[in-house]
Design an enzyme around this catalytic site. Structure first.
Site, PDB file in Angstrom:
ATOM      1  N   CYS A 171      -2.844   8.414   3.744  1.00 49.73           N
ATOM      2  CA  CYS A 171      -2.678   7.883   2.386  1.00 49.73           C
ATOM      3  C   CYS A 171      -3.951   8.030   1.565  1.00 49.73           C
ATOM      4  O   CYS A 171      -3.897   8.237   0.356  1.00 49.73           O
ATOM      5  CB  CYS A 171      -2.247   6.418   2.440  1.00 49.73           C
ATOM      6  SG  CYS A 171      -3.355   5.350   3.379  1.00 49.73           S
ATOM      7  N   GLU A 173       0.877  -1.173   0.000  1.00 46.43           N
ATOM      8  CA  GLU A 173       0.000   0.000   0.000  1.00 46.43           C
ATOM      9  C   GLU A 173       0.906   1.213   0.000  1.00 46.43           C
ATOM     10  O   GLU A 173       1.628   1.473   0.955  1.00 46.43           O
ATOM     11  CB  GLU A 173      -0.913  -0.034   1.228  1.00 46.43           C
ATOM     12  CG  GLU A 173      -2.065   0.962   1.148  1.00 46.43           C
ATOM     13  CD  GLU A 173      -1.720   2.318   1.738  1.00 46.43           C
ATOM     14  OE1 GLU A 173      -1.412   3.240   0.943  1.00 46.43           O
ATOM     15  OE2 GLU A 173      -1.743   2.438   2.962  1.00 46.43           O
TER      16      GLU A 173
END
Length: 502
Positions: A280, A246
């Site tokens: 994020c 990720e």
């Protein structure tokens, strides 16, 4: 605005330790050992033996242990929140919310692993009608988790919880900025059963993470920048170790002309400025259709004026946890302004040594780094578009693809727009709500990485499919034989044409 002080990064002591610092002041919180390749390999060896024991506990035994772990963490959440706040600088309330979300995922993984991963019968089909067929999922063995600093509990627990529930042992390397959180988790696990190192933590700098990727683990779960992910992938390639990554995002919000503008502006402010923009799946770009553009911008600017960065628990958000990120944020703002953009709120002057005030930029060219690259700070670009088709086109014109959001009063329209957005997840009339729903997978595409954590997909990510057939009775047609009977082939050919050639 809290007074800025000198920014420092973790320092290495001659004794082979490094210091964890409070980013609000630079104060040393604690010293942690730097695990070298020998220490990491030893941890993985211990995990290998523990993984066999953990697998033998079965779904029920693992569920019992994981729920006990959940209760142990939750009952001491105040101490953990204090530690998270100290290592990241975020307000204590934000740290407490992070713990709540992480616990929800741990609970869900523990309770649903058996239902999702247990062996199930599957249809054998006509060609193998004499076979009983089933599909089950088995643990990979030992999972290496390399965690980030922005959400030092929630994010790595998205891998740890699901890996443990699937029957794996875990060796966790926390960020060098937040080693205390990882160590705290290991101590809490050991308080339940210190003789079984099913969850271990190795602290250190980048070299420790490299050693973990080389140590023979069965998979690496990595969260961090795309640049670092490529280095981890290169190391993993040496031993064909699989990886789930990720790697951040450049998430866009689309605001339609019928949107609830108060709600959309509030959500944009939370998504852009929350956690100092160090999210994020935060909102970094907003595309607003022309008829409501100025009204939305005014409302967002008003919301930004309520934001107060600082080092106390009443602040909206804390300092930049990673010192060098300050320069990146400053450069992105400067690039946007140099290329003709306008700072509606803040500007280059909003960037201080430790803290960054909220920044709203508009009329920024799509070629600017403020639009194309992840900023990871409390800034947001708000650009006007002619219609929703243009909004979708611009939102998708990025190498990233983690999350997105759509605001409209028409749910059907919102859903249709969500299906057109190139991202791993989309929220309609909210921001990053998918991260709070344990049943939903989380992950991205492109520069945002690959693989999934959370939900059933998160359990599958740390398992391997195991197919099984058991003969129930001899095959009526002996087709898999050294000498096939002509009669059997005639019947098989007739059946084939009857089923598939008409």
């Amino acid at each position: 605005m809290t007074e800025d002080t000198r920014t420092t990064a973790p320092t290495v002591a001659p004794s082979g330790t490094f210091a964890s610092l409070d980013p609000r002041s630079g104060t040393v919180l604690a010293e942690y050992p730097i695990a070298d390749s020998v220490a990491v390999a030893a941890a993985v060896d211990r995990a290998r033996a523990a993984a066999r024991w953990w697998h033998d506990q079965g779904f029920r035994g693992r569920r019992t242990m994981l729920l006990a772990f959940k209760r142990a963490v939750a009952s001491d959440a105040d101490a953990l929140a204090t530690l998270i706040s100290a290592e990241t600088g975020k307000p204590r309330g934000d740290a407490a919310l992070e713990i709540m979300l992480a616990i929800e995922h741990l609970d869900w993984a523990a309770r649903h692993a058996r239902k999702i991963l247990r062996r199930k019968r599957v249809r054998s089909g006509l060609a193998a009608i004499n076979q009983s067929a089933s599909l089950g999922y088995q643990p990979l063995g030992v999972i290496g988790v390399i965690g980030p600093w922005n959400f030092p509990l929630y994010t790595p627990m998205g891998a740890i919880s699901y890996a443990l529930a699937a029957g794996n042992a875990v060796v966790f390397k926390p960020s060098e900025l937040t080693p205390g959180v990882g160590t705290w988790l290991e101590q809490k696990w050991n308080s339940l059963d210190g003789t079984r190192p099913v969850l271990q933590v190795v602290t250190g700098l980048g070299e420790t993470g490299t050693a973990l990727a080389r140590a023979g683990v069965d998979k690496i779960a990595f969260t961090g920048s795309g640049t670092t992910a490529r280095k981890v992938m290169t190391t993993c390639a040496e031993t064909l170790t699989p990886l789930v990554a990720e790697c951040g995002g450049k998430d866009a919000m689309v605001v339609a002309e019928d949107a609830d503008l108060d709600k959309a502006a509030e959500a944009a402010a939370v998504g852009a400025f929350g956690n100092a923009g160090q999210v994020c799946a935060g909102v970094e770009r907003v595309y607003v259709v022309e008829p409501v553009y100025h009204r939305f911008l005014d409302k967002l600017a008003a919301a930004a004026k309520r934001v107060r960065p600082g080092g106390d628990d009443t602040a909206t958000y804390g300092p930049m946890t990673l010192p060098r990120q300050v320069d990146i944020v400053r450069d992105h703002i400067a690039d946007a302004l140099t290329r003709g953009g306008t700072a509606v709120v803040g500007g280059v002057g909003a960037v201080h040594e430790r803290y960054i005030d909220p920044v709203i930029l508009t009329d920024v060219p799509e070629t600017s780094t403020a639009v194309r690259e992840e900023t990871f700070g409390p800034t947001v670009v708000v650009n006007k578009v002619g219609d929703l088709d243009e909004a979708v086109e611009r939102a998708n014109a990025t190498a990233y693809g983690l999350g997105a959001s759509v605001f409209t009063r028409k749910r059907a329209r919102g859903t249709a727009l969500a299906h057109r957005l190139r991202s791993g997840a989309v929220s309609v009339n909210s921001v990053f709500s998918y991260g709070a729903i344990p049943a939903l997978p989380f992950g991205g595409i492109g520069e945002s990485g690959f693989g999934r954590v959370h939900g059933a997909d998160g359990l599958f990510e740390f398992s391997r499919a195991h197919a099984l057939t058991v003969e129930r009775y001899p095959a009526p047609l002996k087709l898999f034989a050294l000498e096939r009977a002509e009669r059997d082939m005639r019947i098989a050919t007739w059946m084939f044409r009857l089923r598939h050639a008409r």
